[in-house]
Design an enzyme around this catalytic site. Structure first.
Site, PDB file in Angstrom:
ATOM      1  CE1 TYR A  37       1.853 -68.018  44.985  1.00  0.00           C
ATOM      2  CE2 TYR A  37      -0.116 -69.043  44.090  1.00  0.00           C
ATOM      3  CZ  TYR A  37       1.160 -69.143  44.587  1.00  0.00           C
ATOM      4  OH  TYR A  37       1.758 -70.371  44.689  1.00  0.00           O
ATOM      5  CE  LYS A  97      17.851 -66.757  42.513  1.00  0.00           C
ATOM      6  NZ  LYS A  97      18.798 -67.861  42.340  1.00  0.00           N
ATOM      7  CG  ASP A 155      19.137 -71.151  43.551  1.00  0.00           C
ATOM      8  OD1 ASP A 155      18.825 -70.441  44.519  1.00  0.00           O
ATOM      9  OD2 ASP A 155      20.122 -70.902  42.833  1.00  0.00           O
ATOM     10  CG  ASP A 199       3.274 -79.698  45.756  1.00  0.00           C
ATOM     11  OD1 ASP A 199       2.668 -79.366  46.794  1.00  0.00           O
ATOM     12  OD2 ASP A 199       2.722 -79.825  44.654  1.00  0.00           O
TER      13      ASP A 199
END
Ligand code: ATP
Length: 361
Positions: free
Chosen positions: A139, A192, A225, A253
């Site tokens: 961010y 990841k 993923d 979400d």
């Protein structure tokens, strides 16, 4: 920590933009009913943020709001249209980002739970919580002490900094394992590190260090993923999911939508000393001012805030009120005739809130 039963509980209410004023008013109507029924001693203070504050004071997060948030026991934050704000130098500050940074709200707790009468999209009941790191990661407004985490060395090259710290990773892992101990005792760390070997490598090293201190909690790791696919396939297998900032934003979400609807998705931004109730979704300008927004997300977020306050203050009334609000939401949403239009129902925002307040009785 405030002693049991002493003093009023001060809540700072920041309405925000778009559907913010409507869903905040609906949430306050439910809180007023909870206050009466459970004898809570709540004191509300309101302050303008977002476009309303920018029009009046030239800033979307005017001076003084942070001080009010620092002294309040909790904050109710409506959604903000920060994507449309002017640059920082012209008063466009993201109130949500500012509060997360300045109050050190490092844990964004985002439950995704399916509800009766509203079948989850993966076919099985879902009850998971995403514990998202909230103060660093990818961010631009959170990765640097000075300046932005995004920059352009040449007109054709854009770079972004992603910040992962040992302290930040350890404390978010600790929050996840503590929460898992109160739930089904399973933690999934999402990363990841096969690509981001150094940064996600450090994050995973920290989560593993915490995991060994919780032998009663089952621990597993998933690559981001694969996790996105596994949620669609069978979200029911997850309990507590701990991850870095942006992965958590996206996965939450997805999980909320799989569990039911983003309009039902509550969240709490919590630190050691402060907490902010905030719906997962944005300000939904497309439906603002029409009295059709679903306020469940913010109502559920405020229930989380009451539970957080109840635990800190050792006040069972607050915890009971939080549980009662959740149960009332479940009961109202279970009836198709009591839903808002996003869930195919006929009720307006205010009429839905009145039903939830009534169901609290
Ligand atoms: P922002 O720019 O503030 O992020 P947005 O509209 O791009 O706003 P969201 O606010 O997350 O993003 O909305 C995505 C979609 O979901 C929109 O179509 C919006 O109308 C719908 N939506 C979001 N929140 C609600 C809600 N509480 N009730 C009903 N519909 C909602």
């Amino acid at each position: 920590m405030t002693a049991k039963g002493y003093g009023r509980i001060s809540l700072l209410v920041l309405e925000g933009d778009g559907i913010g004023p409507e869903i905040t008013a609906a949430t306050l109507a439910v809180l007023a009913a909870a206050e009466r029924i459970f004898g809570l001693r709540l004191a509300f203070e309101h302050a303008a943020i977002g476009w309303a504050a920018h029009r009046e004071l030239g800033s979307t997060f005017p001076p003084g709001v942070l001080e009010k948030a620092l002294t309040a026991d909790g904050v109710v934050l409506g959604p903000v249209s920060h994507n449309e704000y002017p640059p920082r130098e012209q008063g466009g500050l993201n109130p949500s980002g500012e509060l997360r940074k300045q109050l050190d709200l490092y844990a964004n707790i985002r439950p995704a739970r399916s509800r009766e009468g509203f079948p989850p999209r993966c076919g099985k009941p879902v009850d998971l919580v995403i514990v998202r790191e909230n103060t660093e990661g990818f961010y631009a407004d959170r990765s640097m002490h000075l300046g932005s985490g995004e920059f352009m060395p040449t007109p054709d090259v854009a770079l972004a900094v992603r910040k992962i710290t040992r302290a930040g990773s350890l404390r978010i892992a600790e929050a996840a394992f503590k929460l898992a101990m109160q739930r089904r005792r399973k933690v999934t760390a999402v990363h990841k590190s096969n690509v981001l070997r150094v940064s996600d490598g450090l994050y995973l090293e920290c989560v593993r260090a915490v995991a060994v201190r919780y032998p009663d909690v089952a621990y597993e790791e998933r690559i981001i993923d694969a996790m996105a696919a596994l949620l669609v396939r069978d979200a029911s297998q997850f309990d507590v999911v701990v991850t870095t900032n942006m992965y958590g934003d996206i996965l939450s979400d997805e999980a909320s939508e799989i569990a039911g609807s983003l309009g039902l998705a509550a969240s709490l931004n919590a630190g050691s000393d402060h907490a902010v109730a905030q719906a997962q979704h944005g300000s939904a300008p497309d439906i603002a001012g029409k009295n059709i927004a679903n306020p469940s997300s913010l109502i559920g977020s405020v229930a989380m805030l009451l539970a957080w306050l109840g635990e800190r203050r050792d006040d069972p009334k607050l915890v009971q009120a939080a549980q009662a609000i959740e149960t009332a939401l479940d009961r109202v949403i279970a009836d198709p005739a009591s839903r808002t239009p996003d869930l195919g129902g006929p009720l307006g925002t205010d009429a839905f809130a009145a039903k939830v307040a009534q169901a609290l009785q």
